[in-house]
Write a protein that holds these residues in place. Sequence first.
Motif, PDB file in Angstrom:
ATOM      1  N   GLY A  77       0.812  -1.214   0.000  1.00  0.00           N
ATOM      2  CA  GLY A  77       0.000   0.000   0.000  1.00  0.00           C
ATOM      3  C   GLY A  77       0.847   1.265   0.000  1.00  0.00           C
ATOM      4  N   GLY A  78       1.963   1.252   0.711  1.00  0.00           N
ATOM      5  CA  GLY A  78       2.849   2.403   0.702  1.00  0.00           C
ATOM      6  C   GLY A  78       3.430   2.670  -0.676  1.00  0.00           C
ATOM      7  N   LYS A  79       3.808   1.601  -1.380  1.00  0.00           N
ATOM      8  CA  LYS A  79       4.336   1.749  -2.742  1.00  0.00           C
ATOM      9  C   LYS A  79       3.279   2.304  -3.677  1.00  0.00           C
ATOM     10  CE  LYS A  79       7.000   1.147  -6.335  1.00  0.00           C
ATOM     11  NZ  LYS A  79       8.070   2.138  -6.635  1.00  0.00           N
ATOM     12  N   ILE A  80       2.044   1.814  -3.557  1.00  0.00           N
ATOM     13  CA  ILE A  80       0.966   2.306  -4.422  1.00  0.00           C
ATOM     14  C   ILE A  80       0.698   3.782  -4.163  1.00  0.00           C
ATOM     15  CG2 ILE A  80      -1.497   2.091  -4.907  1.00  0.00           C
ATOM     16  CD1 ILE A  80      -1.255  -0.891  -4.379  1.00  0.00           C
ATOM     17  N   CYS A  81       0.588   4.172  -2.896  1.00  0.00           N
ATOM     18  CA  CYS A  81       0.312   5.570  -2.563  1.00  0.00           C
ATOM     19  C   CYS A  81       1.450   6.489  -2.983  1.00  0.00           C
ATOM     20  CB  CYS A  81       0.041   5.704  -1.055  1.00  0.00           C
ATOM     21  SG  CYS A  81      -1.457   4.869  -0.498  1.00  0.00           S
ATOM     22  N   TYR A  82       2.665   6.006  -2.908  1.00  0.00           N
ATOM     23  CA  TYR A  82       3.809   6.817  -3.332  1.00  0.00           C
ATOM     24  C   TYR A  82       3.753   7.092  -4.831  1.00  0.00           C
ATOM     25  CZ  TYR A  82       8.674   8.277  -3.896  1.00  0.00           C
ATOM     26  OH  TYR A  82       9.810   8.983  -4.210  1.00  0.00           O
ATOM     27  N   ASP A  83       3.331   6.097  -5.620  1.00  0.00           N
ATOM     28  CA  ASP A  83       3.255   6.263  -7.074  1.00  0.00           C
ATOM     29  C   ASP A  83       2.035   7.054  -7.504  1.00  0.00           C
ATOM     30  OD1 ASP A  83       5.590   4.875  -7.406  1.00  0.00           O
ATOM     31  OD2 ASP A  83       4.642   2.969  -7.929  1.00  0.00           O
ATOM     32  N   VAL A  85       1.182   9.901  -6.695  1.00  0.00           N
ATOM     33  CA  VAL A  85       1.487  11.326  -6.878  1.00  0.00           C
ATOM     34  C   VAL A  85       1.602  11.644  -8.360  1.00  0.00           C
ATOM     35  CG1 VAL A  85       3.156  13.149  -6.368  1.00  0.00           C
ATOM     36  CG2 VAL A  85       2.611  11.434  -4.635  1.00  0.00           C
ATOM     37  N   ASP A  86       2.090  10.688  -9.146  1.00  0.00           N
ATOM     38  CA  ASP A  86       2.252  10.847 -10.589  1.00  0.00           C
ATOM     39  C   ASP A  86       1.142  10.065 -11.293  1.00  0.00           C
ATOM     40  OD1 ASP A  86       3.036  11.170 -13.175  1.00  0.00           O
ATOM     41  OD2 ASP A  86       5.073  10.430 -12.906  1.00  0.00           O
ATOM     42  N   THR A  87       0.395  10.742 -12.169  1.00  0.00           N
ATOM     43  CA  THR A  87      -0.728  10.098 -12.853  1.00  0.00           C
ATOM     44  C   THR A  87      -0.257   8.972 -13.753  1.00  0.00           C
ATOM     45  OG1 THR A  87      -1.836  12.245 -12.852  1.00  0.00           O
ATOM     46  CG2 THR A  87      -2.783  10.524 -14.248  1.00  0.00           C
ATOM     47  N   THR A  88       0.868   9.139 -14.410  1.00  0.00           N
ATOM     48  CA  THR A  88       1.357   8.096 -15.313  1.00  0.00           C
ATOM     49  C   THR A  88       1.769   6.840 -14.546  1.00  0.00           C
ATOM     50  OG1 THR A  88       3.576   9.076 -15.192  1.00  0.00           O
ATOM     51  CG2 THR A  88       2.150   9.782 -17.010  1.00  0.00           C
ATOM     52  N   LYS A  89       2.322   7.008 -13.349  1.00  0.00           N
ATOM     53  CA  LYS A  89       2.681   5.843 -12.536  1.00  0.00           C
ATOM     54  C   LYS A  89       1.436   5.163 -11.968  1.00  0.00           C
ATOM     55  CE  LYS A  89       7.285   7.383 -11.095  1.00  0.00           C
ATOM     56  NZ  LYS A  89       8.159   7.700  -9.929  1.00  0.00           N
ATOM     57  N   PHE A  90       0.382   5.953 -11.753  1.00  0.00           N
ATOM     58  CA  PHE A  90      -0.852   5.360 -11.233  1.00  0.00           C
ATOM     59  C   PHE A  90      -1.452   4.359 -12.206  1.00  0.00           C
ATOM     60  CE2 PHE A  90      -5.533   5.534 -11.119  1.00  0.00           C
ATOM     61  CZ  PHE A  90      -5.744   4.986  -9.870  1.00  0.00           C
ATOM     62  N   TYR A 284     -10.485   6.862  -1.067  1.00  0.00           N
ATOM     63  CA  TYR A 284     -10.671   8.205  -1.614  1.00  0.00           C
ATOM     64  C   TYR A 284      -9.629   8.491  -2.696  1.00  0.00           C
ATOM     65  CZ  TYR A 284     -14.233  10.040   1.566  1.00  0.00           C
ATOM     66  OH  TYR A 284     -15.415  10.288   2.224  1.00  0.00           O
ATOM     67  N   LEU A 285      -8.397   8.103  -2.452  1.00  0.00           N
ATOM     68  CA  LEU A 285      -7.333   8.351  -3.435  1.00  0.00           C
ATOM     69  C   LEU A 285      -7.593   7.579  -4.718  1.00  0.00           C
ATOM     70  CD1 LEU A 285      -4.592   9.683  -4.001  1.00  0.00           C
ATOM     71  CD2 LEU A 285      -3.502   7.657  -3.016  1.00  0.00           C
ATOM     72  N   GLN A 286      -8.027   6.333  -4.599  1.00  0.00           N
ATOM     73  CA  GLN A 286      -8.284   5.513  -5.787  1.00  0.00           C
ATOM     74  C   GLN A 286      -9.383   6.122  -6.655  1.00  0.00           C
ATOM     75  OE1 GLN A 286     -10.881   2.452  -5.222  1.00  0.00           O
ATOM     76  NE2 GLN A 286     -10.815   1.784  -7.352  1.00  0.00           N
ATOM     77  N   THR A 287     -10.520   6.476  -6.045  1.00  0.00           N
ATOM     78  CA  THR A 287     -11.635   7.019  -6.824  1.00  0.00           C
ATOM     79  C   THR A 287     -11.301   8.392  -7.401  1.00  0.00           C
ATOM     80  OG1 THR A 287     -12.583   7.820  -4.731  1.00  0.00           O
ATOM     81  CG2 THR A 287     -13.387   5.715  -5.580  1.00  0.00           C
ATOM     82  N   ALA A 288     -10.562   9.208  -6.660  1.00  0.00           N
ATOM     83  CA  ALA A 288     -10.178  10.528  -7.179  1.00  0.00           C
ATOM     84  C   ALA A 288      -9.245  10.396  -8.364  1.00  0.00           C
ATOM     85  CB  ALA A 288      -9.533  11.347  -6.062  1.00  0.00           C
ATOM     86  N   MET A 289      -8.274   9.486  -8.289  1.00  0.00           N
ATOM     87  CA  MET A 289      -7.338   9.294  -9.391  1.00  0.00           C
ATOM     88  C   MET A 289      -8.028   8.706 -10.626  1.00  0.00           C
ATOM     89  SD  MET A 289      -4.473  10.522  -8.424  1.00  0.00           S
ATOM     90  CE  MET A 289      -3.418   9.912  -9.734  1.00  0.00           C
ATOM     91  N   GLU A 290      -8.975   7.799 -10.422  1.00  0.00           N
ATOM     92  CA  GLU A 290      -9.708   7.246 -11.562  1.00  0.00           C
ATOM     93  C   GLU A 290     -10.543   8.318 -12.257  1.00  0.00           C
ATOM     94  OE1 GLU A 290     -11.950   3.931 -10.203  1.00  0.00           O
ATOM     95  OE2 GLU A 290     -10.236   2.546 -10.246  1.00  0.00           O
ATOM     96  N   ASN A 291     -11.111   9.231 -11.502  1.00  0.00           N
ATOM     97  CA  ASN A 291     -11.872  10.330 -12.116  1.00  0.00           C
ATOM     98  C   ASN A 291     -10.963  11.288 -12.864  1.00  0.00           C
ATOM     99  OD1 ASN A 291     -14.449   9.506 -11.297  1.00  0.00           O
ATOM    100  ND2 ASN A 291     -14.210  10.450  -9.281  1.00  0.00           N
ATOM    101  N   VAL A 292      -9.728  11.453 -12.387  1.00  0.00           N
ATOM    102  CA  VAL A 292      -8.769  12.277 -13.119  1.00  0.00           C
ATOM    103  C   VAL A 292      -8.485  11.655 -14.486  1.00  0.00           C
ATOM    104  CG1 VAL A 292      -6.353  13.014 -13.176  1.00  0.00           C
ATOM    105  CG2 VAL A 292      -7.694  13.343 -11.116  1.00  0.00           C
TER     106      VAL A 292
END
Length: 353
Positions: A77-83, A85-90, A284-292
């Motif tokens: 989870g820490g690795k996922i949250c760290y990545d 920050v960058d949309t391309t890494k997400f 919250y981070l997952q859904t926000a990034m998917e909407n981006v």
Amino acid sequence: MAVLKVTFTKTNRDKLAQVLWVLNCVSVVTGVTLFSLGLFLKVEIEKRRELMSKEIDSVPNMLISVGLIACAVNFLGGKICYDCVDTTKFLRWKLLMLPYIICTFFFTFCILVGALMCYSMRNDLEESLFQGLRDAMRYYKDTDMPGRCYIKRTMDMLQMQFQCCGNGGYRDWFHIQWISNRYLDMTNSEVVDRLQSNVEGKYLIDGVPFSCCNIHSSRPCIQHQITNNSANYNYDYQTEELNLNRKGCRHALLDHYTDIMQSIGLIVLTIWLFEVSVLTGVRYLQTAMENVLRFGDPDSESDGWILENSIADTARYNFNIIKNLGKCYQVDDDPNIDVPSTSQQPHENVPAS
């Protein structure tokens, strides 16, 4: 309508990802804590394994397993949250995010189960201690028998350390023979009469082992002929405070383990609340990034939520999925399902017109 919807700017998303990265690193430490608590409880139980009739390993094994899983899950989870920050890494984690959140949800549920098990373990432990101590007192005299020679020392150390006596109290020693026949003088008529007066031929006395003596008593210990007032000067066993440990060893051990388990349960509950908060932030981070990604603009605002639809709609949607899966595996009950139709068979025996 989305449940608990929150709007995030790009700055807020980046801060949320960084905070969650830190919290997941802390969660790795909580995983180590869970593992350590389970290991500590297992060692405490193993110390007095011979005084228990059955194994009580479910709670420590649960905590050890959950602790190890917590380290792995929170590290990922820490690795996922760290990545994030960058949309391309997400994009590398997009397909993995929802399964990760579902697995983490069941993992946090296991933490809650482990905490509740700490509080519900008392009854099983009491039953195990009752039978185990009863057998240990019966084998107290068997110092020359292989496999039981250590029981006397174990019981004596237990009664001195916890300042207890017997299973439920000092009178439990009156109903068993705790002195070996090797140390009985068979030429003494009193000893022979006592053996013959018992139906099972046991040497029963109103006495207790020396380890039952109360070390805080000012009077020399009276451990033999406890109920005989004339055997001791200025003594009345019914009115005088005996200089023996009054508390039974079962209750003493039960209180000891209950204090440990309640403390561990409180710590595990705190860890569970912490893990739930981290899981909520990741959702919250997952859904926000998917909407981006849906909008196509990395710098735009996006909404995040716990559930995309209402709780009732989400439950109905998942129920329909399970229902459709059941239909896929439903077997037709028609007995002629495997019988080929006669209309499809070739007319081999029909003469040509």
